[in-house]
Design a protein around this motif. Sequence first.
Motif, PDB file in Angstrom:
ATOM      1  N   SER A  71      49.916  24.659  40.415  1.00 56.18           N
ATOM      2  CA  SER A  71      50.471  23.330  40.693  1.00 56.18           C
ATOM      3  C   SER A  71      49.622  22.242  40.049  1.00 56.18           C
ATOM      4  N   SER A  72      48.307  22.408  40.099  1.00 49.89           N
ATOM      5  CA  SER A  72      47.404  21.440  39.467  1.00 49.89           C
ATOM      6  C   SER A  72      47.657  21.374  37.963  1.00 49.89           C
ATOM      7  N   LEU A  73      47.890  22.532  37.357  1.00 52.33           N
ATOM      8  CA  LEU A  73      48.179  22.564  35.925  1.00 52.33           C
ATOM      9  C   LEU A  73      49.475  21.814  35.615  1.00 52.33           C
ATOM     10  N   SER A  74      50.483  22.001  36.463  1.00 53.12           N
ATOM     11  CA  SER A  74      51.752  21.307  36.247  1.00 53.12           C
ATOM     12  C   SER A  74      51.576  19.793  36.331  1.00 53.12           C
ATOM     13  N   ILE A  75      50.801  19.333  37.330  1.00 50.19           N
ATOM     14  CA  ILE A  75      50.554  17.895  37.478  1.00 50.19           C
ATOM     15  C   ILE A  75      49.753  17.362  36.302  1.00 50.19           C
ATOM     16  N   ALA A  76      48.761  18.140  35.872  1.00 49.84           N
ATOM     17  CA  ALA A  76      47.921  17.708  34.764  1.00 49.84           C
ATOM     18  C   ALA A  76      48.733  17.538  33.480  1.00 49.84           C
ATOM     19  N   ARG A  77      49.720  18.407  33.275  1.00 51.96           N
ATOM     20  CA  ARG A  77      50.566  18.286  32.090  1.00 51.96           C
ATOM     21  C   ARG A  77      51.472  17.059  32.179  1.00 51.96           C
ATOM     22  N   GLU A  78      52.005  16.805  33.366  1.00 53.05           N
ATOM     23  CA  GLU A  78      52.928  15.683  33.523  1.00 53.05           C
ATOM     24  C   GLU A  78      52.222  14.332  33.386  1.00 53.05           C
ATOM     25  N   THR A  79      50.981  14.269  33.879  1.00 56.40           N
ATOM     26  CA  THR A  79      50.242  12.997  33.848  1.00 56.40           C
ATOM     27  C   THR A  79      49.369  12.863  32.613  1.00 56.40           C
ATOM     28  N   SER A  80      49.440  13.854  31.717  1.00 58.88           N
ATOM     29  CA  SER A  80      48.693  13.805  30.449  1.00 58.88           C
ATOM     30  C   SER A  80      47.207  13.568  30.674  1.00 58.88           C
ATOM     31  N   LEU A  81      46.603  14.468  31.463  1.00 57.87           N
ATOM     32  CA  LEU A  81      45.163  14.377  31.671  1.00 57.87           C
ATOM     33  C   LEU A  81      44.424  14.820  30.414  1.00 57.87           C
ATOM     34  N   ASP A  82      43.095  14.718  30.460  1.00 56.49           N
ATOM     35  CA  ASP A  82      42.312  15.001  29.258  1.00 56.49           C
ATOM     36  C   ASP A  82      42.488  16.451  28.827  1.00 56.49           C
ATOM     37  N   ALA A  83      42.298  16.679  27.546  1.00 57.58           N
ATOM     38  CA  ALA A  83      42.540  17.989  26.949  1.00 57.58           C
ATOM     39  C   ALA A  83      41.627  19.066  27.522  1.00 57.58           C
ATOM     40  N   ALA A  84      40.396  18.703  27.859  1.00 54.53           N
ATOM     41  CA  ALA A  84      39.451  19.690  28.391  1.00 54.53           C
ATOM     42  C   ALA A  84      39.937  20.235  29.730  1.00 54.53           C
ATOM     43  N   THR A  85      40.437  19.358  30.596  1.00 57.91           N
ATOM     44  CA  THR A  85      40.937  19.784  31.901  1.00 57.91           C
ATOM     45  C   THR A  85      42.158  20.679  31.735  1.00 57.91           C
ATOM     46  N   LEU A  86      43.065  20.285  30.843  1.00 58.95           N
ATOM     47  CA  LEU A  86      44.248  21.087  30.593  1.00 58.95           C
ATOM     48  C   LEU A  86      43.895  22.481  30.076  1.00 58.95           C
ATOM     49  N   ALA A  87      42.977  22.543  29.120  1.00 61.31           N
ATOM     50  CA  ALA A  87      42.580  23.832  28.551  1.00 61.31           C
ATOM     51  C   ALA A  87      41.937  24.722  29.613  1.00 61.31           C
ATOM     52  N   TYR A  88      41.104  24.129  30.462  1.00 62.57           N
ATOM     53  CA  TYR A  88      40.437  24.892  31.525  1.00 62.57           C
ATOM     54  C   TYR A  88      41.464  25.462  32.501  1.00 62.57           C
ATOM     55  N   LEU A  89      42.410  24.624  32.942  1.00 63.03           N
ATOM     56  CA  LEU A  89      43.409  25.062  33.911  1.00 63.03           C
ATOM     57  C   LEU A  89      44.345  26.116  33.314  1.00 63.03           C
ATOM     58  N   GLU A  90      44.739  25.949  32.067  1.00 63.09           N
ATOM     59  CA  GLU A  90      45.615  26.934  31.429  1.00 63.09           C
ATOM     60  C   GLU A  90      44.946  28.300  31.348  1.00 63.09           C
ATOM     61  N   ALA A  91      43.682  28.303  30.965  1.00 66.11           N
ATOM     62  CA  ALA A  91      42.958  29.573  30.869  1.00 66.11           C
ATOM     63  C   ALA A  91      42.781  30.209  32.241  1.00 66.11           C
ATOM     64  N   LEU A  92      42.481  29.390  33.254  1.00 71.36           N
ATOM     65  CA  LEU A  92      42.265  29.918  34.602  1.00 71.36           C
ATOM     66  C   LEU A  92      43.567  30.470  35.187  1.00 71.36           C
ATOM     67  N   VAL A  93      44.659  29.747  35.002  1.00 70.55           N
ATOM     68  CA  VAL A  93      45.943  30.218  35.519  1.00 70.55           C
ATOM     69  C   VAL A  93      46.361  31.525  34.845  1.00 70.55           C
ATOM     70  N   GLN A  94      46.125  31.629  33.551  1.00 67.70           N
ATOM     71  CA  GLN A  94      46.475  32.860  32.833  1.00 67.70           C
ATOM     72  C   GLN A  94      45.652  34.040  33.341  1.00 67.70           C
ATOM     73  N   ARG A  95      44.374  33.846  33.525  1.00 65.73           N
ATOM     74  CA  ARG A  95      43.519  34.920  34.044  1.00 65.73           C
ATOM     75  C   ARG A  95      43.943  35.311  35.458  1.00 65.73           C
ATOM     76  N   ALA A  96      44.233  34.304  36.280  1.00 68.33           N
ATOM     77  CA  ALA A  96      44.610  34.579  37.670  1.00 68.33           C
ATOM     78  C   ALA A  96      45.955  35.301  37.753  1.00 68.33           C
ATOM     79  N   TRP A  97      46.847  34.980  36.818  1.00 68.05           N
ATOM     80  CA  TRP A  97      48.156  35.644  36.838  1.00 68.05           C
ATOM     81  C   TRP A  97      48.012  37.144  36.646  1.00 68.05           C
ATOM     82  N   PHE A  98      47.150  37.557  35.710  1.00 72.56           N
ATOM     83  CA  PHE A  98      46.953  38.987  35.475  1.00 72.56           C
ATOM     84  C   PHE A  98      46.334  39.674  36.682  1.00 72.56           C
TER      85      PHE A  98
END
Length: 350
Positions: A69-96
């Motif tokens: 959910s945090s990743l979805s909000i971060a994408r919608e509000t256009s947060l900084d690229a570092a935060t987006l990259a961190y959340l995307e990587a974490l969500v992908q790892r957690a999904w597996f």
Amino acid sequence: MNAISATSSTAEANAIARAALRSDRFRLEREADWQRLEAIVTRMEKGRYRRLSDDDLLALPGLYRTVASSLSIARETSLDAATLAYLEALVQRAWFVVYGPRSSLWDWLRGFLGGGLSAAVRSIWVDVLIALAVMVAGTVVGWLLVAHDTEWYFSLMSPDMAGNRVPGASRAVLHASLFGNSGQSGMSVFAAQLFSNNAQVSILAFSLGFALGVPTLLLLVQNTASLGALLWLYNGKGLLIDLIGWLAVHGTTELFAILLAGAAGLHVGRSIAFPGNRTVLRAASEAGRRAAVVMTGVVLMLVIAALLEGFARQMVDQTFGRFVIGGFMLAAWCAYFFAFRGGANRVRRA
């Protein structure tokens, strides 16, 4: 102009500052959950399950959804690229970790060969018996047709497969096709064509099962009728036993594979025709899963048959030795499929 430029620069700087502040506030409010999820995922990736508490395991699904959910909000509000990259990587790892496969390829293979395949075959035993009866009947029909009219031989056997093995061929020609090939390496042309034909029959017998199994039955009859015609031809020259031995080396594996492929197709067709208390879609789905396991085994058997056909049969140039190899393979397959239980999860019967 200078005043306008200064005002624009100030506005831009203020916008950047507000974005940075919003990003920092967003991170501070949720960072604890991110860090906890990252710690749990890291331990699980390293196999350190004993270091995980029950609370961590229970919280894992909820933490995954929170970070997603945090990743979805971060994408919608256009947060900084570092935060987006961190959340995307974490969500992908957690999904597996949460939804990914629980076993490695080796674990799957061990379970498949350690009881999964044999259980799947036993679960369709009714269809195996039906397919066996049809194949035996097809062989008898092929023999009787050619015995009544030799022209049927050319209808059942293609010219490429028949070669010089035709009605009217001398005993010497037929004998030479069975013996004296021990010095050859690899498969003969006839053996390669025979294997290719049987592999196609196996695939078609399964894939046509959805049509209530009728095309599968017809295909099994047609394929084994050609076998009956070949048996009749060699029997007429007193070479029936030698031919059976020649075929037994790989045939006990290859024909068994065709039998299972036909049974898998019949199982799907029978489940569609007679779903019982289940919906047709559910019955077909359950039957398809069992049949898919059986077909995986069929592919493995065809590979083994190809090796036997290409090398073992060429190296063994005596009928008795060929019967020993073929008999051993038949006994091994029967013991594995119908006696071996193993420790894998059982496949439920239809």
